[in-house]
Design a protein around this motif. Structure first.
Motif, PDB file in Angstrom:
ATOM      1  N   CYS A 170       7.538  -3.502   1.768  1.00 27.42           N
ATOM      2  CA  CYS A 170       7.985  -4.104   3.032  1.00 27.42           C
ATOM      3  C   CYS A 170       6.809  -4.753   3.756  1.00 27.42           C
ATOM      4  O   CYS A 170       6.910  -5.886   4.236  1.00 27.42           O
ATOM      5  CB  CYS A 170       8.637  -3.029   3.907  1.00 27.42           C
ATOM      6  SG  CYS A 170       9.316  -3.657   5.450  1.00 27.42           S
ATOM      7  N   SER A 171       5.687  -4.066   3.812  1.00 24.92           N
ATOM      8  CA  SER A 171       4.513  -4.592   4.511  1.00 24.92           C
ATOM      9  C   SER A 171       4.015  -5.890   3.888  1.00 24.92           C
ATOM     10  O   SER A 171       3.643  -6.833   4.594  1.00 24.92           O
ATOM     11  CB  SER A 171       3.384  -3.554   4.507  1.00 24.92           C
ATOM     12  OG  SER A 171       3.746  -2.418   5.245  1.00 24.92           O
ATOM     13  N   ILE A 172       4.006  -5.946   2.551  1.00 24.90           N
ATOM     14  CA  ILE A 172       3.526  -7.148   1.856  1.00 24.90           C
ATOM     15  C   ILE A 172       4.379  -8.357   2.224  1.00 24.90           C
ATOM     16  O   ILE A 172       3.865  -9.429   2.565  1.00 24.90           O
ATOM     17  CB  ILE A 172       3.517  -6.920   0.335  1.00 24.90           C
ATOM     18  CG1 ILE A 172       2.411  -5.920  -0.032  1.00 24.90           C
ATOM     19  CG2 ILE A 172       3.312  -8.243  -0.418  1.00 24.90           C
ATOM     20  CD1 ILE A 172       2.471  -5.429  -1.465  1.00 24.90           C
ATOM     21  N   VAL A 173       5.702  -8.195   2.185  1.00 24.21           N
ATOM     22  CA  VAL A 173       6.587  -9.327   2.488  1.00 24.21           C
ATOM     23  C   VAL A 173       6.557  -9.651   3.981  1.00 24.21           C
ATOM     24  O   VAL A 173       6.570 -10.824   4.371  1.00 24.21           O
ATOM     25  CB  VAL A 173       8.027  -9.052   2.006  1.00 24.21           C
ATOM     26  CG1 VAL A 173       8.913 -10.274   2.267  1.00 24.21           C
ATOM     27  CG2 VAL A 173       8.048  -8.722   0.517  1.00 24.21           C
ATOM     28  N   LEU A 174       6.484  -8.628   4.820  1.00 17.20           N
ATOM     29  CA  LEU A 174       6.419  -8.870   6.266  1.00 17.20           C
ATOM     30  C   LEU A 174       5.189  -9.709   6.629  1.00 17.20           C
ATOM     31  O   LEU A 174       5.271 -10.621   7.456  1.00 17.20           O
ATOM     32  CB  LEU A 174       6.375  -7.548   7.036  1.00 17.20           C
ATOM     33  CG  LEU A 174       7.681  -6.773   7.162  1.00 17.20           C
ATOM     34  CD1 LEU A 174       7.454  -5.474   7.929  1.00 17.20           C
ATOM     35  CD2 LEU A 174       8.756  -7.594   7.858  1.00 17.20           C
ATOM     36  N   TYR A 175       4.075  -9.417   5.996  1.00 11.53           N
ATOM     37  CA  TYR A 175       2.872 -10.177   6.333  1.00 11.53           C
ATOM     38  C   TYR A 175       2.911 -11.599   5.792  1.00 11.53           C
ATOM     39  O   TYR A 175       2.296 -12.499   6.366  1.00 11.53           O
ATOM     40  CB  TYR A 175       1.605  -9.432   5.877  1.00 11.53           C
ATOM     41  CG  TYR A 175       1.032  -8.645   7.025  1.00 11.53           C
ATOM     42  CD1 TYR A 175       0.274  -9.275   8.017  1.00 11.53           C
ATOM     43  CD2 TYR A 175       1.300  -7.302   7.167  1.00 11.53           C
ATOM     44  CE1 TYR A 175      -0.218  -8.578   9.103  1.00 11.53           C
ATOM     45  CE2 TYR A 175       0.817  -6.587   8.257  1.00 11.53           C
ATOM     46  CZ  TYR A 175       0.060  -7.232   9.221  1.00 11.53           C
ATOM     47  OH  TYR A 175      -0.420  -6.541  10.310  1.00 11.53           O
TER      48      TYR A 175
END
Length: 244
Positions: free
Chosen positions: A229-234
């Motif tokens: 989730c963090s990778i795509v959010l950033y």
């Protein structure tokens, strides 16, 4: 009432408008951040109760209280119409996260923390088969749960349809999708993250506008849900900032 455990979460709760009945502090904890908490509490007229560390250990649910626990009002969940109003008031393109049965409280807390960092307008979770706001989630979010609106819905698919009716493009995550950084993720976006073991459900996937994946070359076939989730959010955050 809910327990808010740990120094950063308690500090963030004190900064917010959350009602706090009292703060319990270990008699053996007297370092700088504890002194800051006591000072902030006294300035707000909140009762500070000094107790033995053993007492805090007994009542702690996160098992990581760091010498301080606040007894506060229950978390206020938002409804979907309230969530949709937030980006309108900020004159921003909507940026939401939809969690399809994320049950690990540490993953939920970590996602909330990243959501705050990238400026997401809210997180949607199902009422059943999902982690909710607990002391462990608040602690894992490092206090970000005080700032990120969480919406609990009866049906994730219906919530997605409501977002789409309001002009939000729904982006699912699955290994048969397109590489995430090769897709246009600007504009009004709702990112769907699936459960730790099974990914996004069939009906949810069918209601996504498109699917993205994170490219991987290692031996392990998947990432932790909060990491993915963090990778795509950033990447969404990067594209939004670049397009401003």
């Amino acid at each position: 009432m809910i327990k808010i455990e740990g120094r950063n979460p308690v500090i963030e709760a004190l900064k917010s408008d959350r009602y706090i009945e009292k703060i319990m502090v270990s008699t053996s904890a007297k370092e700088g951040s504890i002194n800051k908490i006591v000072k902030m509490a006294k300035e707000k007229g909140i009762v500070v109760q000094y107790v033995d560390k053993v007492k805090l250990n007994e009542i702690s649910q996160s098992h990581s209280h760091q010498g301080v626990i606040a007894i506060a009002s229950d978390y206020k969940y938002f409804d979907i119409d309230e969530l949709l109003q937030i980006p309108k008031e900020k004159n921003e393109d909507p940026f939401f996260i939809i969690l399809d049965e994320i049950t690990d409280p540490h993953n939920l807390g970590s996602i909330i923390r990243t959501a705050d960092a990238v400026g997401a307008h809210g997180i949607i979770i199902p009422k059943r088969r999902s982690a909710t706001i607990t002391p462990t989630v608040i602690k894992s979010s490092a206090g970000a749960a005080e700032y990120v609106p969480i919406c609990k819905v009866t049906n994730i698919v219906n919530a997605i349809k409501k977002l789409k009716e309001n002009g939000v493009w729904i982006v699912g995550t699955d290994m048969d999708g397109d590489i995430h950084y090769e897709k246009d993720l600007t504009g009004a976006v709702g990112l769907v993250i699936g459960s730790e073991g099974f990914g996004i459900s069939r009906l949810v996937k069918e209601n996504c506008d498109f699917i993205v994946k994170i490219p991987m070359v290692g031996n392990v076939s998947s990432l932790n849900a909060s990491v993915a989730c963090s990778i795509v959010l950033y990447e969404i955050f990067r594209q939004r900032e670049k397009s401003r």
